[in-house]
Enzyme design. Sequence first.
Site, PDB file in Angstrom:
ATOM      1  N   LYS A 107     -25.941   2.704  22.993  1.00 37.06           N
ATOM      2  CA  LYS A 107     -25.855   4.099  22.548  1.00 37.06           C
ATOM      3  C   LYS A 107     -24.404   4.586  22.515  1.00 37.06           C
ATOM      4  O   LYS A 107     -24.066   5.684  23.000  1.00 37.06           O
ATOM      5  CB  LYS A 107     -26.705   5.004  23.439  1.00 37.06           C
ATOM      6  CG  LYS A 107     -28.202   4.697  23.363  1.00 37.06           C
ATOM      7  CD  LYS A 107     -29.008   5.640  24.251  1.00 37.06           C
ATOM      8  CE  LYS A 107     -30.506   5.476  24.027  1.00 37.06           C
ATOM      9  NZ  LYS A 107     -31.013   4.118  24.192  1.00 37.06           N
ATOM     10  N   GLN A 122      -9.205  -0.555  11.401  1.00 37.53           N
ATOM     11  CA  GLN A 122     -10.392  -1.324  11.055  1.00 37.53           C
ATOM     12  C   GLN A 122     -10.745  -1.159   9.588  1.00 37.53           C
ATOM     13  O   GLN A 122     -10.702  -0.049   9.048  1.00 37.53           O
ATOM     14  CB  GLN A 122     -11.590  -0.858  11.894  1.00 37.53           C
ATOM     15  CG  GLN A 122     -12.872  -1.583  11.568  1.00 37.53           C
ATOM     16  CD  GLN A 122     -14.118  -0.833  12.008  1.00 37.53           C
ATOM     17  OE1 GLN A 122     -15.221  -1.219  11.656  1.00 37.53           O
ATOM     18  NE2 GLN A 122     -13.969   0.257  12.754  1.00 37.53           N
ATOM     19  N   LYS A 182     -24.403  -0.866  19.688  1.00 35.58           N
ATOM     20  CA  LYS A 182     -25.283   0.266  19.369  1.00 35.58           C
ATOM     21  C   LYS A 182     -26.444   0.366  20.351  1.00 35.58           C
ATOM     22  O   LYS A 182     -26.948   1.457  20.631  1.00 35.58           O
ATOM     23  CB  LYS A 182     -25.791   0.128  17.933  1.00 35.58           C
ATOM     24  CG  LYS A 182     -24.723   0.432  16.887  1.00 35.58           C
ATOM     25  CD  LYS A 182     -25.108  -0.023  15.501  1.00 35.58           C
ATOM     26  CE  LYS A 182     -26.302   0.701  14.957  1.00 35.58           C
ATOM     27  NZ  LYS A 182     -26.609   0.286  13.557  1.00 35.58           N
ATOM     28  N   LYS A 183     -26.864  -0.764  20.904  1.00 37.53           N
ATOM     29  CA  LYS A 183     -27.928  -0.731  21.916  1.00 37.53           C
ATOM     30  C   LYS A 183     -27.478   0.000  23.178  1.00 37.53           C
ATOM     31  O   LYS A 183     -28.303   0.481  23.953  1.00 37.53           O
ATOM     32  CB  LYS A 183     -28.368  -2.153  22.257  1.00 37.53           C
ATOM     33  CG  LYS A 183     -29.128  -2.853  21.135  1.00 37.53           C
ATOM     34  CD  LYS A 183     -29.491  -4.274  21.526  1.00 37.53           C
ATOM     35  CE  LYS A 183     -30.232  -4.980  20.386  1.00 37.53           C
ATOM     36  NZ  LYS A 183     -30.549  -6.397  20.724  1.00 37.53           N
ATOM     37  N   HIS A 214       0.775  -1.233   0.000  1.00 35.16           N
ATOM     38  CA  HIS A 214       0.000   0.000   0.000  1.00 35.16           C
ATOM     39  C   HIS A 214       0.813   1.294   0.000  1.00 35.16           C
ATOM     40  O   HIS A 214       0.434   2.301   0.573  1.00 35.16           O
ATOM     41  CB  HIS A 214      -1.070  -0.037   1.090  1.00 35.16           C
ATOM     42  CG  HIS A 214      -0.678   0.347   2.476  1.00 35.16           C
ATOM     43  ND1 HIS A 214      -0.408   1.641   2.853  1.00 35.16           N
ATOM     44  CD2 HIS A 214      -0.627  -0.368   3.615  1.00 35.16           C
ATOM     45  CE1 HIS A 214      -0.181   1.697   4.156  1.00 35.16           C
ATOM     46  NE2 HIS A 214      -0.311   0.493   4.634  1.00 35.16           N
ATOM     47  N   SER A 233     -20.632   4.505  20.032  1.00 36.19           N
ATOM     48  CA  SER A 233     -19.947   4.235  18.769  1.00 36.19           C
ATOM     49  C   SER A 233     -19.263   2.874  18.835  1.00 36.19           C
ATOM     50  O   SER A 233     -18.448   2.637  19.739  1.00 36.19           O
ATOM     51  CB  SER A 233     -18.895   5.310  18.503  1.00 36.19           C
ATOM     52  OG  SER A 233     -17.862   4.830  17.675  1.00 36.19           O
ATOM     53  N   PRO A 234     -19.560   1.948  17.919  1.00 33.52           N
ATOM     54  CA  PRO A 234     -18.882   0.640  17.952  1.00 33.52           C
ATOM     55  C   PRO A 234     -17.368   0.760  17.864  1.00 33.52           C
ATOM     56  O   PRO A 234     -16.646   0.014  18.535  1.00 33.52           O
ATOM     57  CB  PRO A 234     -19.473  -0.083  16.733  1.00 33.52           C
ATOM     58  CG  PRO A 234     -20.834   0.518  16.576  1.00 33.52           C
ATOM     59  CD  PRO A 234     -20.645   1.973  16.921  1.00 33.52           C
ATOM     60  N   ASP A 235     -16.871   1.708  17.063  1.00 30.59           N
ATOM     61  CA  ASP A 235     -15.418   1.846  16.955  1.00 30.59           C
ATOM     62  C   ASP A 235     -14.830   2.379  18.257  1.00 30.59           C
ATOM     63  O   ASP A 235     -13.802   1.879  18.730  1.00 30.59           O
ATOM     64  CB  ASP A 235     -15.056   2.777  15.793  1.00 30.59           C
ATOM     65  CG  ASP A 235     -13.563   2.856  15.591  1.00 30.59           C
ATOM     66  OD1 ASP A 235     -12.948   1.822  15.273  1.00 30.59           O
ATOM     67  OD2 ASP A 235     -12.985   3.951  15.778  1.00 30.59           O
TER      68      ASP A 235
END
Length: 696
Positions: free
Chosen positions: A485, A626, A482-483, A400, A487-489
Amino acid sequence: MLRAGVLCPARRHLHPALPVPKRLLSTSGRVLVSVHQLGDKMPPLQTPAWHDWRMNVPSATPPDSRMLRNQGEDKLPRLPVPKLEDTLARLERSCEPLVQDSAQRKKLQSKLQAFGRPGGVGAKLQQLLERKRDEPGVRNWLARDWDEQAYMAYRDSVVVNVSYYFGFDRFPQAPAKTANPPAADPAFVAASIVKTALEFRRLVVKGLLEPELNNPRNPNDGEQCMESYKWMWNACRIPASPADYAIKTREDDPAAQYFVVAKRNRFYHVPFADANGEEYSVDAIRKAVQQVIEAAEGERDAAPPVGIMTGIHRDRWAEAHGHLVSSSPTNVATLRSIHHAAFLICLDEAEPQPWSGTRELEQWSKVLWTGGPEGGNRWWDKPLQWIVYRNGEVGCIGEHSCMDGTPTARLNDFLTKRILTGEPVSSSSASSAAPAIKPLPFELDSTSRQHVADAEKEFAAHIEPYDVHYTMYKRYGKEGIKKMKTSPDGWCQMLFQIAYYLTFGRPCATYEAAQTRRFQLGRTETVRILTPESLAFVRALVDPSSSVSTADKLALFRAAIAHHGKDMKLASSGSGIDRHLFGLKMLAATSSELTDAERKEVLEGDGLFADPVVKESGTWRMSTSQVYIRHAPVYGWGPVVEGGVGLPYMIHPHELQLSVSCQRGVPGADFIKNFERAADMLMDLHAEASREQAHV
C-alpha cells in the site's frame, strides 16, 4: 519521472539577455527571415532571439487535431508563481536536514526573514516575477530563462552533461519466419528502426497521437502540453555565440523526407520516401543501408571524425563550426543535410556483449552513453540518434535541449514493442528498389583538421573519468510494492536515501523530476527528496544503535512517503521550490529595476542566494529520474555535480532496474550493493511489522 532538468544550477552561469543578430533584422527591428526557413543557407552563427527560434517552430501537426486541440493559450493554464512565503517556508524545511548546528540554523532563518520581509528585495523580486507571468503573450514565465540557462547557454559538452541513452533488448536480425536467419544483420535492424520510427512520426504529423494525461486514473484532470513533440523530428541544435539555439524543418517538407546514416565517421543521405511521397519498404531501406555499409567499408580508412566536435565544449564547437561554414560550400551543404534530416542512424563497429553478464552490460552502457572510441560517428546535436552495432545490438541517444525524456521514452517504447512482438509495419506502395544513397562529405583544410584532432583529445579526456554500475533487483517490483500500500516511486526514493546513507554515512540533497506539462510550455520541476521525515526514517532504520521499534520505524516510513507524495503534487501543480527560486535569482541577476545594492543584498555576502546551506540544498549529489520502457534494460545519463551520482531507474512489474553513473573514485559499485541491501531491509521491515501485528 523523467530526465528533464536535472542539470544542477550550481553548474550554470547566468547570462544577460541574448542579442538578436543584425543579419535577421530589418531597420525597424522586425524579423525578416525565420531561422527555420533558410533552405540551403546556414542559420546564423550568433544567437537569435528566443521567441524567434523557440516559439515559431514549424510543425505539420494540425492545430485542431486530436493531439493538439486541447493545447495552447486558450486551453492550458499558465504556469503559476507560488507565494513567496510558501516557497521560503518550504525552502527552510528542506534545508533542515543539512544544517550543521544551531548557529547555522539561526543565520539561515535570519536570511530567510530578511528576504521575505514586506517591502524588501525579495518582495520586489516577487512582484517583478508576477508581472512577468502576466505580460501579454508570455505563455510561461519560466520557459525562456530555463531554455537558455539550463541548456542553450550551458557551454560544457552535451555528452555526459545533457544527453541520455536507452539500450534495448536484442532485436530480430531478419524478418519473422526467415529460414536460417543471420546471426547479425545491422542493415535489417536499422531498416526496422527506420520504418517503425516513421510510423510514430506519422502519428505526430497527422495529430493522431493521444495526448498524455495529467492523471491516467482520472482523465478529467486534463491533458499535458504536447508542444515538445514538435521538436522530435527534423530538428537540430546549432552551436552559436553566446548561446546555442535549435532549428526545425516541417515534417512534410518535400526536402526533409530522409534520414542520415553515419558509418566510420562518414555521413550518407538516405531517402525514406519516393518522389510520390510513398515510404519505401523495410526491404528497400535495408538495401540502402547495406549500400552505406559497403560504401563506407570500401574506403581505405575511416574519415576524420568531424562529428566528435559536436561532443566538446560548445564554444570550441561553435568556433570550429564557424570555420567549417566559411571554408567550403560543400561543408555548408553537408551541415544543412544533417540539420534537415528526420533523425540519424549510427552504424558502429563495436560488438558489445551486454547479455554475457552485469559487467559487460555496464561496459555497453558507457559505450552507448558516451560513444567511446566511436564518439565521432555521431551528431550529438540531433534530438534522436539510434545506434546499431556491428553485431546487431541497438540503443538510442537523445539530446534534450528542447524535448524532455518522456516523449522519447514513449517513442522508444512504441518502437521496441512493435519490433520485438513481431507486429508488421504498415504496408508501402513505393518501389521495392533501394532508394539512392548520397554521401555527405566534409572538406577539411588544415585548420579544420586541427580542430578535429584537438576535439578527439578533448572528447577522450572528457568521457574517460566516468563509469556506469548496474543492477536488476529481482526480489520484487511494482506489484510487490503496491501490496505494501505504498507508491512504488516513493518507495524507490526511500531506497535511494537509505543506500546513500549506507554508502557515505550522511544525507545529501536529492533531485527527482516532476512534470509540469499541465501548463503551457511546461517542462519540469524539482521534488526535493531529502526532508526531515526521510532523514528521521533512514537514521532509525540504518543506525545500529537505534532503539526505535519496528512499528515506529514503519510510522516514520509512512510519514516520509506521505511528505514525498505531497511534494510531488505541489511540484506537478507548479508550486515547487526550485523553479520559483530560479526565476527570482534570474531577476536578481539581470533586472534593470534593481539597484546594485539590492542585487548584492540577495546574491552576495549575507544574501539568501549566497547562503551555504541554501546552495547545498540545491546541489544534487543524488540526481534521480524515472521513465519506463518495457524493453530497455539499459537507461542512463550523467551525474550533475562533481562527486555525485546519477540514478536513472525503471520500476518493472517484478523487478527494479537501476544504473549508477559517476566519476571514477565515487563508490558507485558500493551504492549498487547498498541499494539492493536497502531494498531487502525495507521489505523485511514491512514483513516484520506484519508478523508483529498478527501476534497482537
